[in-house]
Write an enzyme that holds these catalytic residues in place. Structure first.
Site, mmCIF file in Angstrom:
data_model
loop_
_atom_site.group_PDB
_atom_site.id
_atom_site.type_symbol
_atom_site.label_atom_id
_atom_site.label_comp_id
_atom_site.label_asym_id
_atom_site.label_seq_id
_atom_site.Cartn_x
_atom_site.Cartn_y
_atom_site.Cartn_z
ATOM 1 N N CYS A 110 -79.575 -24.584 31.711
ATOM 2 C CA CYS A 110 -80.422 -23.630 32.425
ATOM 3 C C CYS A 110 -81.064 -24.282 33.650
ATOM 4 O O CYS A 110 -81.765 -25.288 33.528
ATOM 5 C CB CYS A 110 -81.513 -23.095 31.508
ATOM 6 S SG CYS A 110 -82.601 -21.900 32.323
ATOM 7 N N HIS A 177 -70.527 -24.257 31.391
ATOM 8 C CA HIS A 177 -70.625 -23.241 32.435
ATOM 9 C C HIS A 177 -70.037 -23.857 33.705
ATOM 10 O O HIS A 177 -70.538 -24.868 34.187
ATOM 11 C CB HIS A 177 -72.087 -22.854 32.647
ATOM 12 C CG HIS A 177 -72.274 -21.731 33.609
ATOM 13 N ND1 HIS A 177 -73.476 -21.098 33.774
ATOM 14 C CD2 HIS A 177 -71.415 -21.111 34.466
ATOM 15 C CE1 HIS A 177 -73.359 -20.151 34.691
ATOM 16 N NE2 HIS A 177 -72.115 -20.156 35.130
#
Length: 313
Positions: A110, A177
């Site tokens: 994040c 990701h």
């Protein structure tokens, strides 16, 4: 938990609650991640069995605030994602939920300031020793499978080296990701850099980034060699992206989400947020339905909006 050849719902803040996870699973998701929950928050909670709706709730002590809700129907596939920057704190927090979930995942990707400023999320990417400490502590003390989700580093070489260090901790899988910390959602995902990691590791790699249609699952697997594929926005906009039969109309999916939100007494703020994200992508919040959702204060209000603007039009 088996990670090979799986379709995975990504962790999404204020979206990945029980109703949405069950919806995704109904359409074909094999593994469903909950929204990230910070260890500090979890340590203020206690586990409760909710006999009224048949759920297991992690509730903030002294309040009725449900921080995490799950149920037996998803116990074999739900992944609890935690934000942490401390191994001992992570272990203490994980022990509250580990017996009710299929795996515990540490968020290391994040990029948002609230996460990074606390030394969590993407801040961990530059702290391999802390990563090792957190993951080995969890592995050593829990029977529950442990995984983590990372982003790409500045070079493919750096990403591979970090992934190798993570593998040595004994985790069951690593999700990647395919964007760097500075990248935005509009920037194209770098699938080729996931392929470099897959080649270097023996544990399952879960590929994430730019999955919007069911056909994209096979495309990214072919491009990366990844064991499993994780989807975020594509599922948020239409959870039936997981279905091999093809997407259902988003209005139908939206109605199913609201039905499950009512059935599982979902938090109204979470339900509104998820609905608004769906509406923004497919329609507009300036139209009557969007304005009515914004004004809604209860799940009953939301049900009425769906009745008027979805089922009667």
């Amino acid at each position: 938990m088996e990670y090979r050849n799986k379709l995975v719902l990504a962790p999404m803040v204020r979206v990945g609650t029980l109703p949405f996870r069950l919806l995704a699973a109904e359409y074909g998701a094999d593994i469903t991640y909950g929204e990230e929950i910070i260890d500090h928050k979890l340590l203020k909670c206690e586990r409760r069995v909710n006999d009224v709706i048949g759920s297991i709730d992690v509730v903030e002590k002294g309040t009725e605030n449900v921080v995490f809700r799950t149920c037996h129907q998803e116990s074999s596939r739900v992944v609890f994602q935690m934000g942490t920057s401390n191994a001992v704190r992570a272990l203490t927090a994980a022990q509250i939920v580990c017996k009710d979930v299929a795996a515990v995942d540490i968020n290391m990707g994040c990029p948002k300031s609230f996460s990074v400023s606390g030394g969590m999320g993407a801040a961990l990417l530059t702290k391999p020793e802390l990563i090792r400490d957190i993951l080995t502590t969890l592995k050593r003390n829990l029977d529950t499978p442990i995984t983590c989700k990372i982003r790409l580093l500045q070079s493919s070489h750096d990403t591979v080296e970090l992934a190798r260090r993570i593998e040595k901790t004994g985790v069951s899988a690593v999700a990647i990701h395919a964007r760097k910390v500075a990248d935005r959602p509009r920037d194209p995902a770098k699938w080729s850099e996931i392929a470099d990691v897959v080649t270097a590791l023996s544990i399952p790699v879960i590929a994430n980034g730019d999955i919007f249609e069911h056909e994209d699952f096979e495309r990214i697997k072919a491009a990366t060699g990844a064991s499993a594929v994780m989807v975020a926005r594509g599922a948020l906009w239409n959870a039936s992206v997981f279905s091999p039969k093809g997407k259902r109309p988003w209005e139908v999916v939206k109605g199913e989400y609201v039905r499950k939100s009512i059935l599982w007494d979902n938090d109204i703020k979470s339900t509104k947020h998820t609905l608004k994200e769906m509406i923004v992508h497919h329609s507009s919040l300036e139209l009557p339905e969007g304005k009515a959702v914004i004004k809604s204060e209860t799940l009953a209000d939301i049900a009425y909006v769906m009745l008027i603007y979805t089922f009667l039009l």
